[in-house]
Every structure is written in C-alpha cells, then in structure tokens.
Motif scaffolding. Structure first.
Motif, PDB file in Angstrom:
ATOM      1  N   ALA A  85       0.840  -1.204   0.000  1.00 43.96           N
ATOM      2  CA  ALA A  85       0.000   0.000   0.000  1.00 43.96           C
ATOM      3  C   ALA A  85       0.872   1.250   0.000  1.00 43.96           C
ATOM      4  O   ALA A  85       0.568   2.230  -0.689  1.00 43.96           O
ATOM      5  CB  ALA A  85      -0.914  -0.012   1.222  1.00 43.96           C
ATOM      6  N   VAL A  86       1.979   1.221   0.761  1.00 43.61           N
ATOM      7  CA  VAL A  86       2.898   2.363   0.797  1.00 43.61           C
ATOM      8  C   VAL A  86       3.544   2.562  -0.572  1.00 43.61           C
ATOM      9  O   VAL A  86       3.652   3.690  -1.075  1.00 43.61           O
ATOM     10  CB  VAL A  86       3.975   2.154   1.878  1.00 43.61           C
ATOM     11  CG1 VAL A  86       5.003   3.285   1.838  1.00 43.61           C
ATOM     12  CG2 VAL A  86       3.337   2.078   3.254  1.00 43.61           C
ATOM     13  N   ALA A  87       3.967   1.452  -1.188  1.00 46.14           N
ATOM     14  CA  ALA A  87       4.575   1.539  -2.515  1.00 46.14           C
ATOM     15  C   ALA A  87       3.566   2.046  -3.545  1.00 46.14           C
ATOM     16  O   ALA A  87       3.912   2.854  -4.425  1.00 46.14           O
ATOM     17  CB  ALA A  87       5.118   0.178  -2.932  1.00 46.14           C
ATOM     18  N   ALA A  88       2.311   1.587  -3.448  1.00 47.25           N
ATOM     19  CA  ALA A  88       1.268   2.049  -4.377  1.00 47.25           C
ATOM     20  C   ALA A  88       1.028   3.545  -4.215  1.00 47.25           C
ATOM     21  O   ALA A  88       0.862   4.273  -5.208  1.00 47.25           O
ATOM     22  CB  ALA A  88      -0.023   1.274  -4.140  1.00 47.25           C
ATOM     23  N   LEU A  89       1.041   4.029  -2.978  1.00 49.18           N
ATOM     24  CA  LEU A  89       0.893   5.460  -2.740  1.00 49.18           C
ATOM     25  C   LEU A  89       2.034   6.233  -3.394  1.00 49.18           C
ATOM     26  O   LEU A  89       1.828   7.293  -4.000  1.00 49.18           O
ATOM     27  CB  LEU A  89       0.857   5.737  -1.235  1.00 49.18           C
ATOM     28  CG  LEU A  89       0.850   7.212  -0.816  1.00 49.18           C
ATOM     29  CD1 LEU A  89      -0.385   7.924  -1.354  1.00 49.18           C
ATOM     30  CD2 LEU A  89       0.915   7.336   0.706  1.00 49.18           C
ATOM     31  N   GLY A  90       3.245   5.684  -3.285  1.00 51.64           N
ATOM     32  CA  GLY A  90       4.392   6.325  -3.927  1.00 51.64           C
ATOM     33  C   GLY A  90       4.248   6.396  -5.433  1.00 51.64           C
ATOM     34  O   GLY A  90       4.582   7.418  -6.056  1.00 51.64           O
ATOM     35  N   LEU A  91       3.741   5.337  -6.035  1.00 50.83           N
ATOM     36  CA  LEU A  91       3.543   5.329  -7.483  1.00 50.83           C
ATOM     37  C   LEU A  91       2.477   6.346  -7.902  1.00 50.83           C
ATOM     38  O   LEU A  91       2.600   6.983  -8.955  1.00 50.83           O
ATOM     39  CB  LEU A  91       3.159   3.929  -7.950  1.00 50.83           C
ATOM     40  CG  LEU A  91       4.264   2.868  -7.838  1.00 50.83           C
ATOM     41  CD1 LEU A  91       3.721   1.490  -8.204  1.00 50.83           C
ATOM     42  CD2 LEU A  91       5.456   3.228  -8.738  1.00 50.83           C
ATOM     43  N   VAL A  92       1.447   6.496  -7.080  1.00 52.16           N
ATOM     44  CA  VAL A  92       0.432   7.520  -7.361  1.00 52.16           C
ATOM     45  C   VAL A  92       1.059   8.908  -7.284  1.00 52.16           C
ATOM     46  O   VAL A  92       0.809   9.773  -8.137  1.00 52.16           O
ATOM     47  CB  VAL A  92      -0.744   7.393  -6.379  1.00 52.16           C
ATOM     48  CG1 VAL A  92      -1.692   8.589  -6.523  1.00 52.16           C
ATOM     49  CG2 VAL A  92      -1.499   6.092  -6.617  1.00 52.16           C
ATOM     50  N   MET A  93       1.889   9.130  -6.271  1.00 54.20           N
ATOM     51  CA  MET A  93       2.586  10.414  -6.144  1.00 54.20           C
ATOM     52  C   MET A  93       3.464  10.669  -7.365  1.00 54.20           C
ATOM     53  O   MET A  93       3.525  11.799  -7.877  1.00 54.20           O
ATOM     54  CB  MET A  93       3.441  10.428  -4.879  1.00 54.20           C
ATOM     55  CG  MET A  93       2.645  10.412  -3.588  1.00 54.20           C
ATOM     56  SD  MET A  93       3.698  10.160  -2.128  1.00 54.20           S
ATOM     57  CE  MET A  93       4.787  11.591  -2.227  1.00 54.20           C
ATOM     58  N   LEU A  94       4.142   9.644  -7.849  1.00 49.78           N
ATOM     59  CA  LEU A  94       4.986   9.780  -9.027  1.00 49.78           C
ATOM     60  C   LEU A  94       4.150  10.169 -10.242  1.00 49.78           C
ATOM     61  O   LEU A  94       4.519  11.082 -11.000  1.00 49.78           O
ATOM     62  CB  LEU A  94       5.733   8.473  -9.296  1.00 49.78           C
ATOM     63  CG  LEU A  94       6.598   8.428 -10.558  1.00 49.78           C
ATOM     64  CD1 LEU A  94       7.723   9.465 -10.488  1.00 49.78           C
ATOM     65  CD2 LEU A  94       7.168   7.024 -10.766  1.00 49.78           C
ATOM     66  N   ALA A  95       3.026   9.487 -10.430  1.00 54.00           N
ATOM     67  CA  ALA A  95       2.168   9.776 -11.579  1.00 54.00           C
ATOM     68  C   ALA A  95       1.620  11.200 -11.512  1.00 54.00           C
ATOM     69  O   ALA A  95       1.607  11.927 -12.511  1.00 54.00           O
ATOM     70  CB  ALA A  95       1.021   8.761 -11.638  1.00 54.00           C
ATOM     71  N   VAL A  96       1.182  11.617 -10.330  1.00 55.10           N
ATOM     72  CA  VAL A  96       0.661  12.982 -10.171  1.00 55.10           C
ATOM     73  C   VAL A  96       1.773  13.997 -10.401  1.00 55.10           C
ATOM     74  O   VAL A  96       1.561  15.043 -11.036  1.00 55.10           O
ATOM     75  CB  VAL A  96       0.043  13.157  -8.774  1.00 55.10           C
ATOM     76  CG1 VAL A  96      -0.354  14.615  -8.533  1.00 55.10           C
ATOM     77  CG2 VAL A  96      -1.170  12.254  -8.612  1.00 55.10           C
ATOM     78  N   GLY A  97       2.959  13.694  -9.881  1.00 54.68           N
ATOM     79  CA  GLY A  97       4.094  14.597 -10.073  1.00 54.68           C
ATOM     80  C   GLY A  97       4.461  14.763 -11.537  1.00 54.68           C
ATOM     81  O   GLY A  97       4.771  15.873 -11.988  1.00 54.68           O
TER      82      GLY A  97
END
Length: 220
Positions: A75-87
């Motif tokens: 879940a933490v890694a998925a949140l990071g990937l979402v942050m990357l995509a938004v960034g």
C-alpha cells in the motif's frame, strides 16, 4: 501456495530493483541537474550516497532472522507510485522525488517485514532530502529572511555605535549603501545545515532527545 525460496526472492528483488531504476532514471537525471545548477540544493548530491552507506552498513542485521512479508508495504509503494504519476502530470519534480522513498520504503517493507525493515527505515526516509522545494517556496521564504537580515544588521551596527539608517532592504552607512538581496537570505546554508545536522545526529547519537538537540543546534 509455497513461499518462494531465498534464491527466488533474490531474483525477484533484483528484477524489482532494475524496474525501479528504469522508472526513476528520468527523475534522478532531473534531480542531478537541479543539484548542479541550483545553489540552494547542491547538498542533494550527498544524500543518496549517505543513505546507501547506511544501508550497506546494515547488511548484517538484514540477514538475521526470517523475513515475514508485510502486506502494508504494498500500500505504501502504491501510494508512492500515485505520487509519481501525479508529479509527472503536474510537472512537479518535488513530488516525483518525494515518491521515491515511499516506493523504495514500501517495497523493502513488504519483502523484509516490519522488524528487519526498521534497520533501514532512517536511510530510506533520509532520501526525502533529495527533493527540491516546490516552485515558489524559495521566493516566499526569501523576503522575510532578507528583512530579518537587514533588521538584525541595523541593530548590531547601532549597538556598536556605527552610524546607520535602514529603508526596508537598504542599509545606509556613511560611505556606502548596502542592498540586502536574495543571496543574503541564508537559505542555502540553512538547508545544508538541516541535512548535515540530521545526518550527524543519527550517526553520533542513539537517543531521540540527543538527536533532536543536535538538529536544533545545527539550525541555530
């Protein structure tokens, strides 16, 4: 379903590491450019080597015991990937860089388990210092600090009986007029001292209050 053996886990780890390296190659390239061209963030180049060194020093502790998967790491890694995509969508290098500790931390948490992951929690979290501040923050912080520098200079000179007058950011002496520009806001040194203070506190102290004190001294 049988759990993968050590060899299979190692292969999976290498594959994931290669995938993350490819995914973050553009981000790391842009970060390197910022570190080389923006004086405020020149310290950033020292952050990954320091984190890597701490993780390398922890390799013996990471081998102890049996790893128990921690599903919350995904879940933490998925949140990071979402942050990357938004960034990427927003063109925010700060958000892209901040996503890296989440992705790396979540992935390692999943494979290592909670107890073993605690060994590398700090070096992974320290990677957040790689990220530059969002656009506009430097300008927002700079003026108040310039005013503080001008005000404190005026009062120090007055205390030393040096004739001085000030008009906002201009300091008037008998033979010269000084302009307190953005270069005098102190942020370059402050940012570097915060990062060095945190690193020094972690490396030299064991108790949280002592570490906090070292950071406060560095900021001061």
């Amino acid at each position: 379903v049988r759990r993968a053996g050590p060899e299979a886990s190692s292969v999976i780890g290498v594959v994931i590491a290669i995938a993350l390296a490819a995914l973050y190659a553009p981000v790391l390239r842009d970060l390197a450019s910022v570190w080389l061209t923006v004086p405020y963030y020149s310290y950033g180049a020292l952050v990954p080597p320091f984190s890597g060194y701490l993780i390398w020093e922890s390799r013996a502790a990471l081998r102890r015991g049996t790893a128990t998967r921690a599903p919350e790491g995904l879940a933490v890694a998925a949140l990071g990937l979402v942050m990357l995509a938004v960034g990427i969508a927003a063109g925010s290098l700060a958000l892209q860089a901040l996503s890296l500790p989440f992705v790396a931390g979540g992935t390692s948490l999943f494979f290592l388990g909670r107890e073993r992951w605690k060994t590398i929690a700090f070096p992974v979290g320290f990677l957040t210092f790689m990220a530059p501040l969002p656009e506009g923050v430097i300008s927002w912080l700079s003026l108040p600090l310039q005013l503080l520098a001008a005000w404190s200079t005026e009062h120090v000179l007055a205390a030393l009986d040096v004739p001085v007058a000030r008009d906002v950011l201009f300091i008037y002496l008998q033979s010269i007029t000084l302009h307190v520009t953005e270069a005098f806001n102190g942020l370059r040194f402050l940012f570097a001292m915060v990062v060095l203070g945190v690193a020094f506190a972690w490396a030299t102290q064991r108790r949280l209050p002592a570490r906090a004190l070292v950071v406060v001294i560095a900021v001061a």
